[in-house]
Design an enzyme around this catalytic site. Structure first.
Site, PDB file in Angstrom:
ATOM      1  N   ASP A   1      36.905  25.862  49.700  1.00 52.68           N
ATOM      2  CA  ASP A   1      36.264  24.548  49.783  1.00 52.68           C
ATOM      3  C   ASP A   1      34.945  24.446  50.072  1.00 52.68           C
ATOM      4  O   ASP A   1      34.496  23.592  50.418  1.00 52.68           O
ATOM      5  CB  ASP A   1      37.085  23.882  50.786  1.00 52.68           C
ATOM      6  CG  ASP A   1      38.444  23.780  50.585  1.00 52.68           C
ATOM      7  OD1 ASP A   1      39.193  23.723  51.891  1.00 52.68           O
ATOM      8  OD2 ASP A   1      38.929  23.360  49.617  1.00 52.68           O
TER       9      ASP A   1
ATOM     10  N   GLU B   1      40.029   9.599  46.999  1.00 51.11           N
ATOM     11  CA  GLU B   1      40.622  10.919  45.980  1.00 51.11           C
ATOM     12  C   GLU B   1      40.883  10.310  44.792  1.00 51.11           C
ATOM     13  O   GLU B   1      40.251  10.768  43.667  1.00 51.11           O
ATOM     14  CB  GLU B   1      41.302  11.796  46.776  1.00 51.11           C
ATOM     15  CG  GLU B   1      41.319  12.416  47.875  1.00 51.11           C
ATOM     16  CD  GLU B   1      42.356  13.310  48.675  1.00 51.11           C
ATOM     17  OE1 GLU B   1      43.482  12.566  48.412  1.00 51.11           O
ATOM     18  OE2 GLU B   1      42.065  14.610  48.700  1.00 51.11           O
TER      19      GLU B   1
ATOM     20  N   GLY C   1      51.516  14.890  44.382  1.00 48.90           N
ATOM     21  CA  GLY C   1      51.043  14.939  42.954  1.00 48.90           C
ATOM     22  C   GLY C   1      50.410  13.285  42.963  1.00 48.90           C
ATOM     23  O   GLY C   1      50.497  12.762  41.715  1.00 48.90           O
ATOM     24  N   SER C   2      49.940  12.638  43.934  1.00 49.99           N
ATOM     25  CA  SER C   2      49.278  11.417  43.551  1.00 49.99           C
ATOM     26  C   SER C   2      48.062  11.455  43.026  1.00 49.99           C
ATOM     27  O   SER C   2      47.885  10.660  42.279  1.00 49.99           O
ATOM     28  CB  SER C   2      49.182  10.715  45.204  1.00 49.99           C
ATOM     29  OG  SER C   2      48.149  11.273  45.781  1.00 49.99           O
ATOM     30  N   ASN C   3      47.243  12.548  43.186  1.00 48.02           N
ATOM     31  CA  ASN C   3      46.194  12.754  42.603  1.00 48.02           C
ATOM     32  C   ASN C   3      46.331  13.201  41.001  1.00 48.02           C
ATOM     33  O   ASN C   3      45.693  12.497  40.051  1.00 48.02           O
ATOM     34  CB  ASN C   3      45.273  13.807  43.158  1.00 48.02           C
ATOM     35  CG  ASN C   3      44.579  13.356  44.705  1.00 48.02           C
ATOM     36  OD1 ASN C   3      43.820  12.691  44.474  1.00 48.02           O
ATOM     37  ND2 ASN C   3      45.092  13.755  45.486  1.00 48.02           N
TER      38      ASN C   3
ATOM     39  N   HIS D   1      39.084  17.915  47.442  1.00 43.92           N
ATOM     40  CA  HIS D   1      39.337  18.255  49.156  1.00 43.92           C
ATOM     41  C   HIS D   1      38.815  17.158  49.854  1.00 43.92           C
ATOM     42  O   HIS D   1      37.681  16.594  49.726  1.00 43.92           O
ATOM     43  CB  HIS D   1      38.351  19.644  49.622  1.00 43.92           C
ATOM     44  CG  HIS D   1      38.596  19.950  50.900  1.00 43.92           C
ATOM     45  ND1 HIS D   1      39.645  20.614  51.297  1.00 43.92           N
ATOM     46  CD2 HIS D   1      37.868  20.043  52.042  1.00 43.92           C
ATOM     47  CE1 HIS D   1      39.709  20.735  52.366  1.00 43.92           C
ATOM     48  NE2 HIS D   1      38.491  20.530  53.076  1.00 43.92           N
TER      49      HIS D   1
ATOM     50  N   LEU E   1      43.013  30.774  45.521  1.00 42.59           N
ATOM     51  CA  LEU E   1      43.140  31.644  44.277  1.00 42.59           C
ATOM     52  C   LEU E   1      42.104  32.749  44.090  1.00 42.59           C
ATOM     53  O   LEU E   1      40.923  32.528  44.680  1.00 42.59           O
ATOM     54  CB  LEU E   1      42.694  30.549  42.922  1.00 42.59           C
ATOM     55  CG  LEU E   1      43.757  29.516  42.729  1.00 42.59           C
ATOM     56  CD1 LEU E   1      43.134  28.649  41.913  1.00 42.59           C
ATOM     57  CD2 LEU E   1      44.999  30.322  42.106  1.00 42.59           C
TER      58      LEU E   1
ATOM     59  N   ASN F   1      38.122  21.681  42.499  1.00 47.88           N
ATOM     60  CA  ASN F   1      39.151  21.405  43.506  1.00 47.88           C
ATOM     61  C   ASN F   1      38.771  20.099  43.993  1.00 47.88           C
ATOM     62  O   ASN F   1      37.505  19.612  44.112  1.00 47.88           O
ATOM     63  CB  ASN F   1      38.921  22.405  44.341  1.00 47.88           C
ATOM     64  CG  ASN F   1      39.886  22.249  45.620  1.00 47.88           C
ATOM     65  OD1 ASN F   1      41.117  22.046  45.314  1.00 47.88           O
ATOM     66  ND2 ASN F   1      39.302  22.458  46.641  1.00 47.88           N
TER      67      ASN F   1
ATOM     68  N   MET G   1      47.740  24.227  46.996  1.00 54.08           N
ATOM     69  CA  MET G   1      47.792  24.622  48.365  1.00 54.08           C
ATOM     70  C   MET G   1      47.700  26.211  48.533  1.00 54.08           C
ATOM     71  O   MET G   1      47.977  26.776  49.580  1.00 54.08           O
ATOM     72  CB  MET G   1      49.028  24.190  49.320  1.00 54.08           C
ATOM     73  CG  MET G   1      48.943  22.613  49.081  1.00 54.08           C
ATOM     74  SD  MET G   1      47.369  21.867  49.618  1.00 54.08           S
ATOM     75  CE  MET G   1      47.783  21.979  51.563  1.00 54.08           C
TER      76      MET G   1
HETATM   77  C1  GRF Z   1      45.746  15.729  48.806  1.00 57.22           C
HETATM   78  O1  GRF Z   1      44.582  14.967  50.200  1.00 57.22           O
HETATM   79  C2  GRF Z   1      44.691  16.655  48.597  1.00 57.22           C
HETATM   80  O2  GRF Z   1      43.305  16.414  48.643  1.00 57.22           O
HETATM   81  C3  GRF Z   1      45.222  17.759  49.408  1.00 57.22           C
HETATM   82  O3  GRF Z   1      46.547  17.721  49.628  1.00 57.22           O
HETATM   83  C4  GRF Z   1      46.748  16.310  49.549  1.00 57.22           C
HETATM   84  C5  GRF Z   1      47.889  16.097  48.672  1.00 57.22           C
HETATM   85  O4  GRF Z   1      47.530  15.210  47.316  1.00 57.22           O
HETATM   86  N1  GRF Z   1      44.790  19.003  48.967  1.00 57.22           N
HETATM   87  P1  GRF Z   1      48.507  15.070  46.137  1.00 57.22           P
HETATM   88  O5  GRF Z   1      49.176  13.618  46.730  1.00 57.22           O
HETATM   89  O6  GRF Z   1      49.517  16.227  46.220  1.00 57.22           O
HETATM   90  O7  GRF Z   1      47.601  14.794  45.056  1.00 57.22           O
END
Ligand code: GRF
Length: 194
Positions: A151, A180, A13-15, A110, A94, A108, A91
């Site tokens: 993607d 990202e 979940g860093s994004n 990517h 859908l 999305n 991941m």
């Molecule tokens: C990221 O590189 C995202 O683009 C990919 O999974 C990785 C994990 O992202 N789909 P996050 O830290 O869970 O947001």
């Protein structure tokens, strides 16, 4: 009008955190109204709870089909009345059962350039291609998800990252994730302030 975002995650979940921080710091005129993970153990759910955002674990049932799961997921997400559904480290592919419920509103992220390295492990695959002398750059893109293509939806934003001589995979991956976090927030800001 503050845009309503539902964010789907599967892991760290860093994004998601980048979006939550941008909202909290008024760098993004939106609010995350729910975070949903198909994996109950996703740390991103903790990030959501720490931010006071509804965090829902929503795993697929072993006995249900992909379409049945997607229909349940669409109903759950629709209940939050999202302006955009953001797939941030989500991941699962859908199906149109889900996508048709949110036309032009599923976004999305990517970690590769348009047309390159679709699917999982894109960062590692790009790095291996560089090591093999096949590419000198990779990057990140944010795109719409109109259908079940993997993607490859209409690109909203993309940015290149050039490999650096001697760079380790870990160092490259850190640069990808930093991009990202920035590109996703910038793209959402552009969409929500339009
Ligand atoms: C990221 O590189 C995202 O683009 C990919 O999974 C990785 C994990 O992202 N789909 P996050 O830290 O869970 O947001």
């Amino acid at each position: 009008m503050t845009a309503r975002l539902v964010v789907l995650i599967s892991g760290n979940g860093s994004n998601l955190q980048a979006i939550l921080d941008a909202c909290a710091e008024n760098r993004l005129s939106a609010m995350v109204v729910a975070v949903i993970s198909n994996r109950p153990d996703a740390y991103g759910l903790t990030r959501a709870r720490n931010a006071g955002v509804p965090a829902l674990s929503f795993p697929k049932r072993p006995d249900e089909s992909r379409q049945e799961y997607d229909a349940r997921l669409a109903e759950l997400v629709a209940g939050f009345q999202p302006d955009y559904v953001v797939l941030a480290g989500w991941m699962r592919l859908l199906s149109s059962v889900f996508l048709n419920a949110f036309p032009n509103r599923v976004i999305n992220l990517h970690p590769a350039l348009p047309g390159a390295f679709p699917g999982t492990h894109a960062i590692e695959r790009a790095y291996a291609a560089w090591q093999a002398g096949q590419v000198d750059r990779s990057g990140v893109m944010v795109h719409l998800v109109p259908d079940e293509g993997v993607d490859n939806g209409p690109v909203l934003a993309s940015e290149e990252i050039f490999f650096q001589p001697g760079e380790t995979l870990e160092a490259f991956e850190a640069r990808v994730h930093a991009l990202e976090h920035r590109l996703l927030v910038e793209t959402l800001q552009r969409l929500t302030s339009a």
